[in-house]
Design a protein around this motif. Structure first.
Motif, mmCIF file in Angstrom:
data_model
loop_
_atom_site.group_PDB
_atom_site.id
_atom_site.type_symbol
_atom_site.label_atom_id
_atom_site.label_comp_id
_atom_site.label_asym_id
_atom_site.label_seq_id
_atom_site.Cartn_x
_atom_site.Cartn_y
_atom_site.Cartn_z
ATOM 1 N N LEU A 154 15.011 11.241 -1.542
ATOM 2 C CA LEU A 154 15.779 9.963 -2.359
ATOM 3 C C LEU A 154 17.022 10.543 -3.201
ATOM 4 N N ASP A 155 18.201 9.905 -2.902
ATOM 5 C CA ASP A 155 19.171 10.207 -3.704
ATOM 6 C C ASP A 155 19.335 9.266 -4.790
ATOM 7 N N ALA A 156 18.430 9.007 -5.634
ATOM 8 C CA ALA A 156 18.297 8.239 -6.800
ATOM 9 C C ALA A 156 17.739 8.787 -8.041
ATOM 10 N N PRO A 157 18.069 8.188 -9.045
ATOM 11 C CA PRO A 157 17.089 8.833 -10.386
ATOM 12 C C PRO A 157 15.800 8.608 -10.305
ATOM 13 N N ASP A 158 14.794 9.494 -11.378
ATOM 14 C CA ASP A 158 13.447 9.173 -10.959
ATOM 15 C C ASP A 158 12.945 9.214 -9.749
ATOM 16 N N ALA A 159 13.231 9.829 -8.785
ATOM 17 C CA ALA A 159 12.600 10.149 -7.408
ATOM 18 C C ALA A 159 11.208 9.983 -7.297
ATOM 19 N N GLU A 160 10.721 11.105 -8.039
ATOM 20 C CA GLU A 160 9.225 11.061 -7.938
ATOM 21 C C GLU A 160 8.478 9.630 -8.656
ATOM 22 N N LEU A 161 9.119 9.298 -9.735
ATOM 23 C CA LEU A 161 8.548 7.908 -10.222
ATOM 24 C C LEU A 161 8.335 6.955 -9.156
ATOM 25 N N ARG A 162 9.768 6.787 -8.351
ATOM 26 C CA ARG A 162 9.819 5.820 -7.410
ATOM 27 C C ARG A 162 8.765 5.785 -6.228
ATOM 28 N N ALA A 163 8.571 7.239 -5.607
ATOM 29 C CA ALA A 163 7.734 7.286 -4.713
ATOM 30 C C ALA A 163 6.199 7.134 -5.247
ATOM 31 N N GLU A 164 6.020 7.373 -6.634
ATOM 32 C CA GLU A 164 4.598 6.912 -7.025
ATOM 33 C C GLU A 164 4.583 5.429 -7.215
ATOM 34 N N LEU A 165 5.498 4.770 -7.634
ATOM 35 C CA LEU A 165 5.394 3.167 -7.575
ATOM 36 C C LEU A 165 5.184 2.745 -6.016
ATOM 37 N N ALA A 166 6.008 3.116 -5.039
ATOM 38 C CA ALA A 166 5.740 2.710 -3.753
ATOM 39 C C ALA A 166 4.128 3.166 -3.244
ATOM 40 N N ALA A 167 3.483 4.175 -3.712
ATOM 41 C CA ALA A 167 2.173 4.474 -3.333
ATOM 42 C C ALA A 167 1.450 3.567 -4.157
ATOM 43 N N ALA A 168 1.540 3.460 -5.310
ATOM 44 C CA ALA A 168 0.625 2.464 -5.998
ATOM 45 C C ALA A 168 0.708 0.975 -5.558
ATOM 46 N N GLN A 169 1.862 0.428 -4.953
ATOM 47 C CA GLN A 169 1.976 -0.941 -4.075
ATOM 48 C C GLN A 169 1.082 -0.808 -3.214
ATOM 49 N N LEU A 170 1.262 0.281 -2.104
ATOM 50 C CA LEU A 170 0.319 0.474 -1.056
ATOM 51 C C LEU A 170 -1.163 0.671 -1.362
ATOM 52 N N VAL A 171 -1.466 1.457 -2.232
ATOM 53 C CA VAL A 171 -2.983 1.801 -2.491
ATOM 54 C C VAL A 171 -3.503 0.651 -3.098
ATOM 55 N N GLY A 172 -2.812 -0.492 -3.956
ATOM 56 C CA GLY A 172 -3.197 -1.611 -4.544
ATOM 57 C C GLY A 172 -3.770 -2.673 -3.460
ATOM 58 N N VAL A 173 -2.652 -2.793 -2.307
ATOM 59 C CA VAL A 173 -2.902 -3.544 -1.278
ATOM 60 C C VAL A 173 -4.251 -3.270 -0.656
ATOM 61 N N ALA A 174 -4.205 -1.998 -0.295
ATOM 62 C CA ALA A 174 -5.427 -1.311 0.402
ATOM 63 C C ALA A 174 -6.743 -1.689 -0.547
ATOM 64 N N MET A 175 -6.664 -1.562 -1.632
ATOM 65 C CA MET A 175 -7.804 -1.566 -2.597
ATOM 66 C C MET A 175 -8.126 -3.441 -2.280
ATOM 67 N N LEU A 176 -7.367 -4.167 -2.512
ATOM 68 C CA LEU A 176 -7.659 -5.579 -2.595
ATOM 69 C C LEU A 176 -8.240 -6.025 -1.126
ATOM 70 N N ARG A 177 -7.361 -5.604 -0.019
ATOM 71 C CA ARG A 177 -7.622 -5.899 1.282
ATOM 72 C C ARG A 177 -8.945 -5.175 1.963
ATOM 73 N N TYR A 178 -9.234 -3.942 1.624
ATOM 74 C CA TYR A 178 -10.506 -3.442 2.344
ATOM 75 C C TYR A 178 -11.439 -3.071 1.609
ATOM 76 N N VAL A 179 -11.227 -2.962 0.297
ATOM 77 C CA VAL A 179 -12.387 -2.489 -0.568
ATOM 78 C C VAL A 179 -12.981 -3.575 -1.456
ATOM 79 N N ILE A 180 -12.029 -4.308 -2.006
ATOM 80 C CA ILE A 180 -12.615 -5.441 -2.744
ATOM 81 C C ILE A 180 -12.715 -6.871 -1.753
ATOM 82 N N LYS A 181 -12.035 -6.881 -0.954
ATOM 83 C CA LYS A 181 -11.963 -7.771 0.159
ATOM 84 C C LYS A 181 -11.607 -9.329 -0.477
ATOM 85 N N VAL A 182 -10.584 -9.134 -1.227
ATOM 86 C CA VAL A 182 -10.136 -10.381 -1.757
ATOM 87 C C VAL A 182 -9.214 -11.331 -0.735
ATOM 88 N N GLU A 183 -10.041 -12.828 -0.682
ATOM 89 C CA GLU A 183 -9.224 -13.578 0.206
ATOM 90 C C GLU A 183 -8.265 -14.334 -0.330
#
Length: 208
Positions: A154-183
């Motif tokens: 990533l040619d941008a400031p705070d590259a590691e933070l950006r990657a972690e925010l992207a991961a947080a988005q994906l993990v959050g969706v996975a938690m709601l869809r596959y673990v908690i199974k929110v409809e």
């Protein structure tokens, strides 16, 4: 008169045990994943893993060391389908940055859609949610295998933070869809989820 066989030190596995090789190691890992899945990190013990694998606990220590190290090995094995082959990760990370959000989202959620890879991942996530040690192991492996490689491009400031925010988005969706199974998120078609999530992941990674 023949020489007596050397005495085995206390707590060390026998020569026969250590010569059992990869099959025994794999059996221990499979038992460890089952134990962590059923009992969670805190209630799982090396002795319990050994009993489940049909070996002496000294052999578990011989191959892996502490319970934390057994857990890390079990996580790494369980995550192998999620992390994918090296060429798969290369395709995600090294392709055009303009489409990295969709590639990453589709790959990550696709792994969760597969029952074979979802089952061990569920066990790992549940342990990580409830135990700081397990969470630290999970974060370390995810960061080492995927996030740091994306951040390095990533040619941008705070590259590691950006990657972690992207991961947080994906993990959050996975938690709601596959673990908690929110409809309705748990039942909606995968393509709709990808269409909604990928632009957000892309934004975390590349937007100004």
């Amino acid at each position: 008169m023949t020489d007596a066989a050397p005495r085995r030190g206390r707590g060390r596995p026998t020569r026969t045990q250590t010569e059992a090789g990869p099959a025994t190691r794999d059996r221990i890992l499979e038992a460890a994943r089952e134990e962590f899945s059923e009992r969670g990190y805190e209630k799982t013990s090396v002795r319990g893993i050994a009993k489940s694998a049909g070996v002496d606990s000294a052999l578990v220590h011989h191959y892996f060391g502490t319970k934390e190290q057994v857990f890390e090995a079990a996580v790494e094995g369980a995550m192998a389908p999620a992390i994918g082959a090296p060429d798969t990760i290369d395709t995600i990370v090294e392709g055009p940055l303009g489409g990295v959000g969709e590639r990453l989202t589709r790959f990550f959620l696709g792994v969760w859609e597969n029952p074979t890879s979802r089952t061990p991942l569920l066990a790992i996530v549940r342990s990580a949610v409830n135990n700081d040690t397990a969470a630290a192991v999970f974060r370390r492996l995810v960061a080492a295998q995927l996030l740091r490689r994306i951040a390095a491009r990533l040619d941008a400031p705070d590259a590691e933070l950006r990657a972690e925010l992207a991961a947080a988005q994906l993990v959050g969706v996975a938690m709601l869809r596959y673990v908690i199974k929110v409809e309705p998120l748990a039942s909606v078609d995968l393509e709709r989820v990808v269409a909604g999530v990928a632009p957000v992941v892309q934004g975390h990674l590349t937007n100004p």
